[in-house]
Structures are given as structure tokens and as C-alpha cells.
Design an enzyme around this catalytic site. Structure first.
Site, mmCIF file in Angstrom:
data_model
loop_
_atom_site.group_PDB
_atom_site.id
_atom_site.type_symbol
_atom_site.label_atom_id
_atom_site.label_comp_id
_atom_site.label_asym_id
_atom_site.label_seq_id
_atom_site.Cartn_x
_atom_site.Cartn_y
_atom_site.Cartn_z
ATOM 1 N N HIS A 87 0.818 -1.210 0.000
ATOM 2 C CA HIS A 87 0.000 0.000 0.000
ATOM 3 C C HIS A 87 0.853 1.261 0.000
ATOM 4 C CE1 HIS A 87 -2.452 -3.043 2.164
ATOM 5 N NE2 HIS A 87 -1.412 -3.114 2.963
ATOM 6 N N TYR A 98 6.351 4.373 -2.560
ATOM 7 C CA TYR A 98 7.132 4.726 -3.741
ATOM 8 C C TYR A 98 8.471 4.018 -3.675
ATOM 9 C CZ TYR A 98 10.077 7.125 -7.069
ATOM 10 O OH TYR A 98 10.937 7.385 -8.095
ATOM 11 N N ARG A 154 12.749 6.532 16.051
ATOM 12 C CA ARG A 154 11.638 7.364 16.493
ATOM 13 C C ARG A 154 12.085 8.335 17.582
ATOM 14 N NH1 ARG A 154 8.273 2.180 17.874
ATOM 15 N NH2 ARG A 154 7.976 1.290 15.801
#
Length: 456
Positions: A363, A366, A440
Site C-alpha cells: 500500500h 514509492y 523514532r
């Protein structure tokens, strides 16, 4: 029957005023290529020694578009009729060759019909392509005596009796080079149009005792010319219907033949299924049991056995090995390559990228300038950041890699085998085999947080 060598003259000098276009009429496309290119292809398939293209309006655009090695460009500066056009090409005719006259705006003429015309041409005479119409208004009529063709009378010059004749001239003919040059030199413009008619040579040949043999095309559409966009659209549908019929008879399942466009060539295997509104462009190869969903566009690509392309996907200059699945709404751009069993899902774009065996990009992804190994999972929202504003850079991903959602891989970068990349990671350095990588920021909790209130 003539055994002489043959050259072809294609008349393509008309302005195409009724097309209401800046593009020369013969460059308007049918089935994905210029009308005149269809005619050039037919000439080449016939084995023409040379192709003389008589041009006028839009010559620069014609030269930019057509790149055939054997084209001889012949300028017709003033459009003074078909005979005048042939006079411009006559200096290039060899006496001992046959000359076949075709038209750049009659794109569906078949090689088979032209072969029959060439075979029917009598020694020293003329082979003429004619048809019979229920309403011949506007066309030159074929005159006969005792069944033999004696001439052609243009509609504006015809008597009432001659206008009742239903057999008309298509304009396509073949004659010997020496004879044709002699007849062309005798043409005059003493007619209602004030033009030099090539059709006048028929009467000249008859008066000299030469035989004129008329041949009919296999289909009327072969000799239909294009003067406006409506006629072009009609011929497009005729062409597409013919291609669809051939494919159906060859075993390809077209769910609705009226909603299928082939704008190039198709090589196909067995049990291929194509849904509605599919467009195939350029050279397309479909293996056995390939399924193509509705609304797909496939251009210059090879699709392996057992592949399935779901609706509204675009595949261009791509290579798919066996059992790949694509889409819906996927885009494979030039240089995309999928190895066996790979999957590219909805809203995934690939360019100059290879996806390995069994690898998946499901999904919103690119993948550009990338080499991706086998059994790799590419999470949703992953981007290979391949462009630094000046140059493209490559991303290499090994086998058995798990890439979490919302990952950015800033190229150039290499990811080893067995790597796990946590969701939301930005990768800027190479990763060794079997490492876990995450980048993160710490998660912050603010208790009692109140949203801003809109000012009234």
C-alpha cells in the site's frame, strides 16, 4: 502479373482543413500511431524498394515524426491535384519498376489487397483498385466498354448518365515506371477543378491499347479516407473491432470487445482474460492465464504466466515474471521489474526498481532506483528517497527484510539481509545483516491537554 521491382508513392501533402488542427492531417493517430505510418508500414511489408512521400503542409513536423530509412521526401509546394503530386515524384521513378500509388489519409489499406492488386497488374497496363457504392456521390466513376475499364470521370465533370455508375475510383493504382512518367507528362488541368488528375492516365492507357484491370478490396474500410475527426473516430472503431475479433478467435477472452483498444501489437498465451476499458499500447506480451482488470493501461511490457493485474493499474515499460499480482490502482513506470510471485498493491509506484521473488509492497509506497531482494515486506507509506535535488541515488535492500510502515530510506543506502526496520524510521546509513533499526523520537504524554477553542 508483374514481376518487376516496386516503389511506392504516398500522397501526404494535404492541409486537412476540416480537422481544425495545427497538426498535419496524416499525423493524426489511429490505433496509437500516425495514419501515414500505417501506410508506410504496409509499403514496407510489400517489400517496396523505395517509399516516396509527397509532402507539403507541415513538412517539418512530418520529418520530426517519421524516421523511416527508406523514405524519399518529395515536396509539393502547391497542391494542384493528385496528378501534380505524382509529377513531383516522377523524376525518382525507375523505368523498369512498378509504381504503387497510396494515400497517407487512407490508413487501413491491407497488405493482402495490395498484393492482389500488384498480382493483377497486366504487363504494360494498370492495376486499379475500385469499389461499388450505393451512393457514389462525389467520387470519380469508372467507365467501361464491353466490361473493360476505359477511363475515370470525376464527379464534377461527369454527365448525368455517368453519375448513375456505382463503381468508383479509390485512387489507389499501380503502373510501370516508364509508362507512368510518359502519361504524367501529358496531363492537363482542363477540367472543372482546374487540377491535374492522376485519373486521366486511365484513358491515356486505354487509348494506347493497354489493359486496365480493376481489383476490389476485401473490405470497404480499407479504402475509406479521413477528412475530419468524425471519420477518423469511425475508422478507429472499425480497426479496433477487427483486432478484437482476431483476438477472440485466437482464444483471448475480451469481456466486452467494444470496450478494448489495441494500440500496437499483442503476443499472448492461452486463457488470457481482459476486462472492459483496457488499453494496450506499443509491444505487449501476455503469458498464459494472465488476467487484466477493468480500466488498466499496459504499454511496452511483458507480463508472465499467471499474473493478475487488478483494475485501474498502469504498467509501462515493465517486466513481470510469473504469478505476480498488481493493483488495484498501482503504477509501474519504466524500468520496473517484478520477480516471480511479487506483489504490488494499491497506490504503489515503482520506477527503475526491482522487487524480488515473493516480495510485497502492499500500500501507498514509492520505490524508485531500488533493488529489493526476495521475501521482503515493504510496509505502507514506505518511500525510497532517491533524489537529492540534483541527482538520483540507489537503495539496495537484501533478502528477508521487514520494512515497517512510514519508513523513509534516504539513498544512497544499503540494507542487509534479515533486517527489521521499525515503523516510522528514517534510514540514512547502511544497515548490517539481521539488525533491528528504529529512529523514532521519544513519545511524549501530556495529561489534561485541552484543544484550542475556535474564536467566534
Amino acid at each position: 502479373m508483374s514481376n518487376s521491382a516496386m516503389s511506392v508513392v504516398i500522397l501526404a501533402a494535404g492541409k486537412g482543413t476540416r480537422m481544425y488542427s495545427d497538426l498535419p492531417k496524416v499525423l493524426h493517430t489511429l490505433a496509437g500511431k500516425p495514419m501515414v505510418q500505417h501506410v508506410i508500414d504496409a509499403a514496407n511489408d510489400l517489400g517496396a524498394c523505395a517509399v516516396h512521400l509527397v509532402y507539403g503542409h507541415g513538412g517539418d513536423l512530418l520529418r520530426q515524426t517519421l524516421h523511416e530509412d527508406n523514405l524519399n521526401w518529395v515536396l509539393q509546394a502547391e497542391q494542384l491535384g493528385t496528378g501534380h503530386a505524382m509529377q513531383q515524384a516522377a523524376p525518382f521513378f525507375n523505368d523498369d519498376e512498378d509504381i504503387l500509388m497510396l494515400y497517407g489519409d487512407v490508413p487501413l489499406i491491407s497488405v493482402e489487397t495490395l498484393q492482389r492488386l500488384r498480382a493483377a497488374k497486366p504487363q504494360g497496363g494498370i492495376g486499379l483498385l475500385t469499389v461499388k457504392l450505393d451512393d457514389p456521390t462525389g467520387y470519380g466513376r469508372i467507365t467501361r466498354e464491353n466490361g473493360q475499364v476505359t477511363g475515370i470521370v470525376e464527379h464534377k465533370d461527369a454527365s448525368e448518365a455517368q453519375r448513375q455508375i456505382q463503381e468508383i475510383n479509390t485512387g489507389i493504382l499501380i503502373a510501370g515506371g516508364a509508362d507512368l512518367k510518359r502519361w504524367l507528362a501529358k496531363l492537363t488541368n482542363n477540367n472543372a477543378q482546374g487540377e491535374y488528375y492522376i485519373t486521366d492516365i486511365i484513358a491515356m492507357a486505354h487509348q494506347e491499347g493497354h489493359q486496365i484491370v480493376a481489383v476490389h478490396p476485401q473490405r470497404l474500410s480499407e479504402v475509406e479516407g479521413v477528412n475530419n475527426r468524425l471519420q477518423l473516430a469511425r475508422l478507429e472503431r472499425v480497426y479496433q473491432a477487427e483486432q478484437a475479433e482476431k483476438l477472440l478467435l485466437a482464444g483471448v477472452m475480451l469481456r466486452d470487445p467494444a470496450r478494448f483498444d489495441l494500440r500496437g501489437t499483442l503476443q499472448h498465451g492461452r486463457d488470457v482474460e481482459i476486462d472492459t476499458n483496457v488499453i494496450l499500447e506499443g509491444n505487449v506480451v501476455l503469458g498464459d492465464r494472465v488476467k487484466i482488470g477493468a480500466g488498466c493501461v499496459i504499454k511496452n511490457s511483458t507480463i508472465g504466466d499467471d499474473c493478475e493485474i487488478s483494475p485501474y493499474s498502469v504498467v509501462e515499460d515493465a517486466q513481470l515474471q510469473a504469478a505476480c499480482t498488481i493493483g488495484p490502482f498501482a503504477r509501474l513506470r519504466p524500468g520496473a521489474e517484478l520477480l516471480e510471485g511479487a506483489h504490488v498493491g494499491n497506490f504503489v509506484e515503482m520506477k527503475k526498481a526491482r522487487l524480488g521473488k515473493g516480495s510485497k509492497a502492499g500500500h501507498l509506497t514509492y520505490l524508485g532506483d531500488a533493488e529489493i531482494g526476495d521475501n521482503v515486506n515493504i510496509g505502507a507509506g514506505t518511500i525510497t528517497c532517491n533524489y537529492d535535488g540534483a541527482n538520483k541515488h540507489k537503495t539496495i535492500i537484501g533478502d528477508d527484510v521487514f520494512v515497517g510502515s512510514d519508513t523513509q530510506l534516504v539513498a544512497p543506502v544499503t540494507v542487509g539481509n534479515g533486517v527489521t526496520i521499525a515503523a516510522g524510521t528514517t534510514v540514512t546509513r547502511n544497515i548490517a545483516d539481521n539488525e533491528l533499526v528504529l529512529s523514532r523520537v521519544p513519545q511524549v504524554h501530556k495529561q489534561g491537554w485541552q484543544r484550542p477553542v475556535k474564536k467566534k
